[in-house]
Design an enzyme around this catalytic site. Structure first.
Site, PDB file in Angstrom:
ATOM      1  N   HIS A 131     -74.694 -72.483 -78.098  1.00 14.34           N
ATOM      2  CA  HIS A 131     -74.302 -71.605 -76.992  1.00 14.34           C
ATOM      3  C   HIS A 131     -75.305 -71.663 -75.849  1.00 14.34           C
ATOM      4  O   HIS A 131     -76.433 -72.145 -76.013  1.00 14.34           O
ATOM      5  CB  HIS A 131     -74.085 -70.170 -77.481  1.00 14.34           C
ATOM      6  N   ARG A 188     -79.216 -58.134 -79.581  1.00 16.66           N
ATOM      7  CA  ARG A 188     -78.862 -59.214 -80.523  1.00 16.66           C
ATOM      8  C   ARG A 188     -79.507 -59.012 -81.889  1.00 16.66           C
ATOM      9  O   ARG A 188     -80.710 -58.769 -81.971  1.00 16.66           O
ATOM     10  CB  ARG A 188     -79.313 -60.562 -79.962  1.00 16.66           C
ATOM     11  N   HIS A 214     -78.233 -74.195 -77.386  1.00 15.68           N
ATOM     12  CA  HIS A 214     -79.000 -74.126 -78.639  1.00 15.68           C
ATOM     13  C   HIS A 214     -78.192 -73.431 -79.730  1.00 15.68           C
ATOM     14  O   HIS A 214     -77.202 -72.750 -79.452  1.00 15.68           O
ATOM     15  CB  HIS A 214     -80.309 -73.359 -78.422  1.00 15.68           C
ATOM     16  N   ASP A 244     -79.129 -70.581 -82.588  1.00 16.33           N
ATOM     17  CA  ASP A 244     -80.245 -69.642 -82.719  1.00 16.33           C
ATOM     18  C   ASP A 244     -81.150 -69.978 -83.901  1.00 16.33           C
ATOM     19  O   ASP A 244     -80.683 -70.202 -85.026  1.00 16.33           O
ATOM     20  CB  ASP A 244     -79.728 -68.202 -82.871  1.00 16.33           C
TER      21      ASP A 244
HETATM   22  C1  SIN Z   1     -78.755 -65.954 -76.577  1.00 18.21           C
HETATM   23  O1  SIN Z   1     -78.960 -67.156 -76.457  1.00 18.21           O
HETATM   24  O2  SIN Z   1     -78.844 -65.388 -77.658  1.00 18.21           O
HETATM   25  C2  SIN Z   1     -78.366 -65.121 -75.362  1.00 18.21           C
HETATM   26  C3  SIN Z   1     -77.038 -65.486 -74.839  1.00 18.21           C
HETATM   27  C4  SIN Z   1     -76.677 -64.693 -73.620  1.00 18.21           C
HETATM   28  O3  SIN Z   1     -77.496 -63.923 -73.101  1.00 18.21           O
HETATM   29  O4  SIN Z   1     -75.546 -64.831 -73.121  1.00 18.21           O
END
Ligand code: SIN
Length: 301
Positions: A277, A292, A122, A124
């Site tokens: 990602h 995050r 996805h 974000d």
């Molecule tokens: C996310 O998608 O923001 C998390 C990625 C992760 O935990 O590696």
């Protein structure tokens, strides 16, 4: 004469001094490491400009060895734009709603963070009218094995699309929905709370171009993902599904991917307009915790 720290009325405050740091491109389709920069200190305008340019050039920066507080993480993130507050308020860092806790740790029977964040590829917050410019993920506690994050370069994915697929999506828009995989994730684990009416109102589905133009470097990128994109508008359902499946598979071809193996105190800052990602997963018995922040971006065009 001893120097005084007290400013006279007519004196400008001293600008932050430049830091000596290196930018090393990572081998492969994206990313660079930043060595020797302390994000806990105020960046000089020149250092900030170097970081910003490197972020645009490489799409992802790995700042090594950042021993910074949540507030310093927030302050640095804010230099790039407004911060987004995640709809799952259950997983905000207490006292810092700008930080989403990404973690598989359960304390006193309660998850301290979103344990299945990033389980599907996805970009974000692509389910909002103004999706994210970029996200900054700071390692707090890492497992001895697993826990990697994969990133795919969506400019490369667009540039290498087979011509038939490229013409099938020309000028098309697609629907993005936070709820696309939510029910499935609820069934797969215990991380996802039922959403309140107020939370549901914050995640109404939206429509974005299938191919977007990066607002700062002008490059085109695919802007669909298995995590949030549900259908291409104006096409029969089966054709839309077939094209989306082909786009998802093409986006994550091995040559488009960088795999980040986390080191203690890494802070990774990626461009959600250029990359998608995926969290590769952590063995259940090992603890993983990251913080995050997510910067709001422009309306995709
Ligand atoms: C996310 O998608 O923001 C998390 C990625 C992760 O935990 O590696």
């Amino acid at each position: 004469m001893p120097q005084s720290n007290v400013l006279r009325r007519d004196e400008e405050p001293l600008a932050a001094p430049a830091q000596s740091f290196e930018i090393r491109a990572l081998p492969g389709p994206l990313g660079a490491e930043i060595i020797g920069l302390d994000l806990g200190r105020e960046l000089s305008p020149e250092d900030f400009a170097r970081v910003r340019k490197a972020h645009l050039d490489h799409h992802l920066l790995v700042f090594r060895d950042q021993r910074i507080t949540p507030q310093q993480h927030i302050d640095f993130s804010r230099r790039f734009g407004r911060l987004m507050i995640h709809v799952l308020h259950q997983f905000h860092l207490p006292g810092h709603p700008e930080i989403l806790v990404v973690s598989n740790i359960v304390e006193d029977g309660k998850p301290i963070g979103l344990g299945d964040a990033g389980k599907y590829w996805h970009s974000d917050i692509s389910y909002k009218p103004l999706p994210s410019l970029g996200s900054l993920l700071h390692a707090q506690e890492l497992p001895a094995e697993g826990g990697d994050t994969l990133f795919a370069n969506m400019h490369l994915a667009y540039d290498t699309l087979p011509p038939a697929l490229r013409s099938a999506i020309e000028g098309r828009t697609a629907v993005h929905s936070y709820l696309a995989k939510y029910g499935q994730l609820q069934k797969q684990g215990n991380w996802r709370p039922n959403l309140s009416a107020r939370q549901l109102a914050q995640v109404q589905e939206v429509s974005h171009p299938v191919v977007r133009t990066h607002p700062e470097n002008g490059k085109r990128a695919l802007f669909v993902s298995e995590g949030f994109t549900t259908r291409i508008e104006g096409l029969p359902e089966d054709e839309s599904r077939q094209i989306l499946e082909a786009l998802f598979a093409h986006s994550v071809r091995p040559e488009h991917i960088y795999r980040h193996r986390w080191q203690p105190h890494d802070l990774v800052f990626w461009d959600n307009r250029s990359l998608i990602h995926l969290a590769a997963g952590t063995p259940d018995h090992l603890r993983r915790k990251l913080y995050r922040t997510t910067i709001e971006g422009d309306k995709p065009f």
